[in-house]
Scaffold this motif. Structure first.
Motif, PDB file in Angstrom:
ATOM      1  N   ILE A  20      23.047  88.689  36.795  1.00 60.49           N
ATOM      2  CA  ILE A  20      23.711  89.717  35.975  1.00 60.49           C
ATOM      3  C   ILE A  20      23.046  89.818  34.606  1.00 60.49           C
ATOM      4  CG2 ILE A  20      25.860  90.314  34.788  1.00 60.49           C
ATOM      5  CD1 ILE A  20      27.339  88.937  37.161  1.00 60.49           C
ATOM      6  N   ALA A  21      22.826  88.674  33.965  1.00 57.73           N
ATOM      7  CA  ALA A  21      22.206  88.672  32.632  1.00 57.73           C
ATOM      8  C   ALA A  21      20.787  89.224  32.675  1.00 57.73           C
ATOM      9  CB  ALA A  21      22.210  87.249  32.070  1.00 57.73           C
ATOM     10  N   ALA A  84      20.919  82.576  24.775  1.00 58.91           N
ATOM     11  CA  ALA A  84      20.105  83.740  25.147  1.00 58.91           C
ATOM     12  C   ALA A  84      20.976  84.971  25.361  1.00 58.91           C
ATOM     13  CB  ALA A  84      19.304  83.430  26.411  1.00 58.91           C
ATOM     14  N   SER A  85      22.068  84.811  26.125  1.00 62.18           N
ATOM     15  CA  SER A  85      22.984  85.932  26.381  1.00 62.18           C
ATOM     16  C   SER A  85      23.661  86.395  25.091  1.00 62.18           C
ATOM     17  CB  SER A  85      24.042  85.526  27.407  1.00 62.18           C
ATOM     18  OG  SER A  85      23.447  85.145  28.624  1.00 62.18           O
ATOM     19  N   PRO A 175      28.915  96.861  27.097  1.00 63.27           N
ATOM     20  CA  PRO A 175      29.915  96.145  27.909  1.00 63.27           C
ATOM     21  C   PRO A 175      29.282  95.278  28.991  1.00 63.27           C
ATOM     22  CG  PRO A 175      29.930  98.503  28.401  1.00 63.27           C
ATOM     23  CD  PRO A 175      29.071  98.324  27.200  1.00 63.27           C
ATOM     24  N   LEU A 176      28.139  95.716  29.528  1.00 66.09           N
ATOM     25  CA  LEU A 176      27.450  94.917  30.540  1.00 66.09           C
ATOM     26  C   LEU A 176      26.957  93.599  29.958  1.00 66.09           C
ATOM     27  CD1 LEU A 176      25.319  97.696  32.330  1.00 66.09           C
ATOM     28  CD2 LEU A 176      27.415  96.607  33.171  1.00 66.09           C
ATOM     29  N   ILE A 182      30.339  86.553  28.968  1.00 69.02           N
ATOM     30  CA  ILE A 182      31.645  85.960  29.289  1.00 69.02           C
ATOM     31  C   ILE A 182      31.634  85.323  30.679  1.00 69.02           C
ATOM     32  CG2 ILE A 182      34.090  86.493  29.696  1.00 69.02           C
ATOM     33  CD1 ILE A 182      33.737  88.773  27.586  1.00 69.02           C
ATOM     34  N   PHE A 183      31.048  86.025  31.652  1.00 72.95           N
ATOM     35  CA  PHE A 183      30.978  85.485  33.018  1.00 72.95           C
ATOM     36  C   PHE A 183      30.179  84.185  33.037  1.00 72.95           C
ATOM     37  CE2 PHE A 183      29.104  85.138  37.262  1.00 72.95           C
ATOM     38  CZ  PHE A 183      30.227  85.301  38.069  1.00 72.95           C
ATOM     39  N   GLY A 184      29.061  84.178  32.290  1.00 75.13           N
ATOM     40  CA  GLY A 184      28.217  82.988  32.228  1.00 75.13           C
ATOM     41  C   GLY A 184      28.910  81.817  31.546  1.00 75.13           C
TER      42      GLY A 184
END
Length: 490
Positions: A20-21, A84-85, A175-176, A182-184
């Motif tokens: 995703i990232a 990084a994210s 938002p992506l 957040i998911f990570g």
């Protein structure tokens, strides 16, 4: 303290976080290409200035990659992924709400810092959590993000620019990028063993000047020409700094980037092939949109849509070729893929001012089908030979050389096209005894000369792919010198 990450349930969230990232980072990298003309007008800057949004991103990204091997060794996987994210999300926020060019460029550079850490990190994590027998499938999944994002970027950008403000591009990414972060935060685990390597400050300075100088020099040569004082200066500074960097890294005990990865013959061979493929790939990515929009008069959206079927096919094939790689290795995938790529590249060297939309779409789609068998399988074939302790260095080296090859390929092919077209135009004016003041006749000359220049650049790209095809016959299946042992950082 160690803990093997072996089962699919535990690997799944880690893989999803990285994909995703990476998808979001690569999407942002290609989104602006089509939007630059409208951004120039809105921000009231010229062409040379606006290009910094692309070149600056690539420079910051390229400079960070060689340092990534140190960062991956020094910091835990989770901390590095979140950093990084986080950098990428912060950069996107700055871009989305920037009132002028300066802050927008700052946001792009912050984005690039995040992406420059993220891409090598993804490769090393995949190599760590998957055994050698499953690496093809794993790298195929990684290729899915690396292929789909650049494919969707131009089409999405073309549609947005035709109907909305260019700022909407960043509103889509924002938002992506936050979701990826957040998911990570919930899914990423520590899977790479850390150590405390000494930070080589002199190596960082040399690598920054070396790779930064070469990347900027090659990029600027595409617009200003090889004779430009800026281009010549950057290339000389870059080359000298790079030589000093090599000398430095070979002398110290704990190098920033381990150049001894080239002692492994299969890694060296596949790296050379990937560099050639990357340069040749840019022939279609750069030259085809010029032909579609400037010669055939298609809109940016139509140009993006023409490239979309090939990109979708490449995305579908990436996991499939990964599974095939695990079964038979990389040699025959590379040979078949490069044969298709060579033939289709040759077909692109026969464009005319009347070439149809459907014909171009068919050839490009077939070319992408060939490419789907190349990038990740060939890279994996080389990385599979490296001992586990050199995975981070091999990944960083491979990524760095691809960045340099992309910049060099763009500059080289655009320069060849421009010079050839200029020379051809002069010949057509003389042969046809055309009055330079005749605007209609000169427009026709320019069209034919540009097509001739594009065709010649595709001829050069054809020879590149042919050279890679010959080298592909020497690819063989290898295993690491050390058995994979997945460890979880304390």
């Amino acid at each position: 303290m160690s803990n093997a990450v072996t089962n699919t349930l535990r690997r799944g969230p880690i893989v999803a976080s990285l994909l995703i990232a990476a998808f979001v980072a690569l999407l942002a990298q290609t989104l602006l290409n089509v939007a630059l003309p409208s951004m120039m007008k809105d921000l009231n800057v010229n062409e040379n200035t606006i290009q910094w949004l692309i070149n600056g991103y690539m420079l910051a990204n390229g400079v960070l990659v060689p340092i990534s091997a140190f960062l991956i060794s020094r910091f835990t996987t989770r901390k590095l992924f979140l950093a990084a994210s986080g950098f990428f999300a912060l950069g996107t926020i700055i871009c989305a709400f920037s009132p002028g060019f300066s802050l927008l460029l700052t946001g792009r550079l912050v984005q690039a810092i995040g992406a420059g850490i993220l891409m090598p990190l993804m490769t090393i994590v995949f190599l760590t959590i998957f055994p050698v027998a499953e690496r093809g499938k794993a790298m195929g999944l990684m290729g899915l993000a690396m292929i789909c994002a650049p494919a969707i970027g131009p089409t999405l950008s073309g549609w947005v620019v035709e109907h909305h403000s260019w700022r909407v591009l960043f509103y889509i990414i924002l938002p992506l990028s936050l979701f990826a972060l957040i998911f990570g935060a919930f899914s990423m685990k520590n899977v790479i063993k850390t150590s405390t390597p000494k930070f080589d400050i002199l190596g960082v300075i040399f690598s920054t000047l070396g790779f930064g100088g070469l990347l900027y020099g090659f990029s600027d040569a595409g617009s200003d020409g090889w004779g430009s004082a800026t281009v010549v200066s950057c290339l000389i500074i870059g080359a000298v700094a790079l030589l000093l960097f090599v000398w430095r890294e070979l002398r110290i005990e704990k190098p920033l980037l381990e150049l001894r990865v080239f002692k492994y013959s299969m890694f060296s061979l596949t790296t050379v092939i990937n560099v050639i493929i990357t340069m040749a790939m840019f022939s279609a990515m750069v030259l085809l949109p010029i032909f579609l929009q400037n010669i055939r008069g298609f809109s940016p959206l139509d140009s993006g849509l023409l490239l979309l079927p090939g990109a979708i096919l490449m995305g579908i094939m990436s996991p499939v070729t990964g599974i095939i790689f695990d079964k038979i290795g990389g040699r025959w995938l590379a040979v078949i893929g490069l044969t298709i790529t060579t033939i289709t590249t040759y077909e692109f060297s026969h464009l005319t001012v009347d070439s149809t939309y459907s014909h171009l779409m068919l050839i490009y789609t077939l070319r992408m089908f060939g490419m789907s068998m190349l990038m990740m399988p060939i890279q994996t074939a080389g990385l599979n030979q490296l001992p586990r302790r050199l995975n981070a260095h091999g990944s960083a080296m491979s990524q760095t050389l691809r960045n340099v090859a992309g910049a060099l390929g763009t500059a080289l092919l655009v320069t060849i096209m421009t010079n050839t077209a200029t020379s051809r135009a002069k010949d057509l004016v003389v042969a046809g005894k055309i009055d330079p003041k005749d605007a209609v006749a000169m427009a026709d000359v320019t069209h034919h000369a540009t097509v001739y220049g594009i065709n010649f650049s595709f001829e050069i790209a054809t020879w590149m792919t042919l050279a890679a095809l010959v080298l592909a016959f020497f690819i063989r299946k290898t295993t690491p010198a050390e058995e994979p042992n997945v460890e979880k950082a304390a």
